[in-house]
Write a protein that holds these residues in place. Structure first.
Motif, short mmCIF file in Angstrom:
data_model
loop_
_atom_site.label_atom_id
_atom_site.label_comp_id
_atom_site.label_asym_id
_atom_site.label_seq_id
_atom_site.Cartn_x
_atom_site.Cartn_y
_atom_site.Cartn_z
N UNK A 194 1.67 -11.73 7.53
CA UNK A 194 1.35 -11.95 8.94
C UNK A 194 2.59 -12.40 9.70
N UNK A 195 2.70 -11.94 10.95
CA UNK A 195 3.83 -12.31 11.79
C UNK A 195 3.31 -12.80 13.13
N UNK A 247 4.68 -1.13 7.63
CA UNK A 247 3.60 -1.08 6.64
C UNK A 247 3.33 -2.40 5.92
N UNK A 248 4.26 -3.35 5.98
CA UNK A 248 4.11 -4.60 5.24
C UNK A 248 3.71 -5.78 6.10
N UNK A 249 3.55 -5.57 7.41
CA UNK A 249 3.25 -6.70 8.30
C UNK A 249 2.03 -6.40 9.15
N UNK A 250 1.32 -7.44 9.49
CA UNK A 250 0.25 -7.36 10.48
C UNK A 250 0.48 -8.45 11.52
N UNK A 253 12.41 -2.70 1.18
CA UNK A 253 13.40 -1.68 1.54
C UNK A 253 13.93 -1.94 2.95
N UNK A 254 15.24 -1.95 3.10
CA UNK A 254 15.84 -2.36 4.36
C UNK A 254 15.44 -1.49 5.53
N UNK A 255 15.13 -0.23 5.28
CA UNK A 255 14.79 0.70 6.35
C UNK A 255 13.30 0.67 6.71
N UNK A 256 12.52 -0.11 5.98
CA UNK A 256 11.07 -0.07 6.15
C UNK A 256 10.65 -0.43 7.58
N UNK A 257 9.83 0.43 8.17
CA UNK A 257 9.26 0.16 9.49
C UNK A 257 10.21 0.32 10.65
#
Length: 357
Positions: free
Chosen positions: A6-7, A28-31, A345-349
């Motif tokens: 969560x952010x 994809x890894x944050x909501x 992964x550094x490029x994610x999102x």
């Protein structure tokens, strides 16, 4: 790695806050959890950022440590001087991304000179591609950290343009000149007469002239790390009628090694330093020879486009960089640092393709 974190975003109604939300929503890894602000608390996000349709009905809450606590990530898109106190009340295990200036400068004297308050301390500096004099990259300092000072947008452009040449000994650390064309979104969303459409349309105007801009000590700090020695800098930003984007043109004297080779082929040798520095970087692109950066090509993308050449008549290097001040210059860089800190992964999102024309 499969996780959903969560952010919370503080300063959500501003330009940087809106860009943070755009990027985190697509990650994809944050909501997205709490969104906060001060004067706009109680209103819906859609009334400030109608483009964020997925979050339009979320109600903006007051910016307090209590509202922000309980999230894996807290992104602070606040004016300078507002981040330190809030961050001090957040748990040590929370990743705090400070998009303001509060924790960027290591030198308390420089902070006091340019910001006029007591130094709030420095955090790991969030420019992963910053090359140091020893050949290392700033990326290593961000692994597993839970506090990140996200760089200034002008600073990012100038640093990425020139740092490889300083680290490789191509240019001298003295007499560096940087002139920037800037979109007004970098100044924030608050109402200011010089930023009104009637003032900026059809006009270009300098600001922060004569070494008074607050990004000067931060640029000097970065370039000194690359050079391994103090630098001297003349920095002049110019407001131009485009909503977002920065085009930085930076020149510096060639070192004696290269001034002795000004025979029409010096550019090829100079170029190697930038090629080596950015060959494996996913977001910083050294353009093919003869192709020059444009802000349109980086619009909405977490990329920096760079080109270098030699002005043999003047004995100077010319380096040009283009970025989107809200993406690679602020929010995208914050998300990039979050990826590194969590081992994602550094490029994610993060968008790689700009929007042009």
């Amino acid at each position: 790695m499969c996780m959903v974190m969560t952010v919370a975003v503080a300063g959500a109604s501003g330009y940087a806050g809106g860009e943070l939300l755009r990027l985190f929503t697509a990650h994809p890894e944050f909501t997205v959890g709490a969104i906060t602000a001060n004067t706009s608390a109680g209103s819906t996000l859609g009334s400030h950022h109608p483009h964020l349709v997925q979050l339009a009905d979320k109600v903006i809450q007051p910016t307090t440590p209590e509202v922000l606590a309980g999230h894996d990530v807290v992104a602070l898109a606040l004016p300078h001087g507002a981040s330190g106190e809030i961050a001090g009340e957040l748990p040590a295990g929370t990743l705090v991304l400070d998009c303001g200036a509060d924790h960027r400068l290591a030198d308390p004297v420089a902070w006091k000179q340019f910001y006029g308050t007591e130094h709030p301390g420095s955090w790991p500096y969030g420019l992963p591609e910053l090359i140091r004099a020893d050949g290392g990259k700033q990326r290593q300092a961000l692994l597993n950290t839970r506090r990140v000072a996200v760089p200034g947008c002008n600073v990012t452009a100038v640093t990425l343009a020139l740092a490889p040449g300083l680290a490789a000994g191509v240019v001298e650390p003295e007499d560096i000149v940087a002139v920037l064309a800037n979109g007004p979104s970098g100044a924030g969303r608050s109402l200011k007469t010089p930023l009104l459409a009637s003032e900026i349309m059809g006009a270009a105007s300098p600001y922060g002239v004569g070494g008074g801009h607050r990004h000067v000590p931060e640029i000097e700090q970065n370039l000194a790390l690359a050079a391994g020695a103090p630098v001297s800098l003349s920095f002049t930003p110019t407001l131009v009628p485009m909503s977002r984007g920065i085009l930085a043109t930076v020149t510096a004297k060639l070192t004696s090694t290269f001034t002795g080779e000004l025979d029409g082929t010096a550019s090829a040798g100079v170029r190697n330093a930038w090629d080596d520095a950015y060959a494996d970087e996913p977001f910083v692109h050294l353009l093919p020879e003869g192709q020059w950066p444009t802000t349109a090509a980086t619009l909405g993308a977490n990329t920096a486009h760079v080109q270098v050449t030699v002005d043999e008549r003047a004995g100077r290097l010319v380096a040009v960089a283009a970025i989107d001040n809200l993406t690679k210059g602020t929010a995208g860089q914050a998300v990039q640092c979050a990826n590194i800190a969590f081992g994602l992964p550094e490029m994610s999102g993060l968008p790689m393709t700009g929007v042009a024309p």
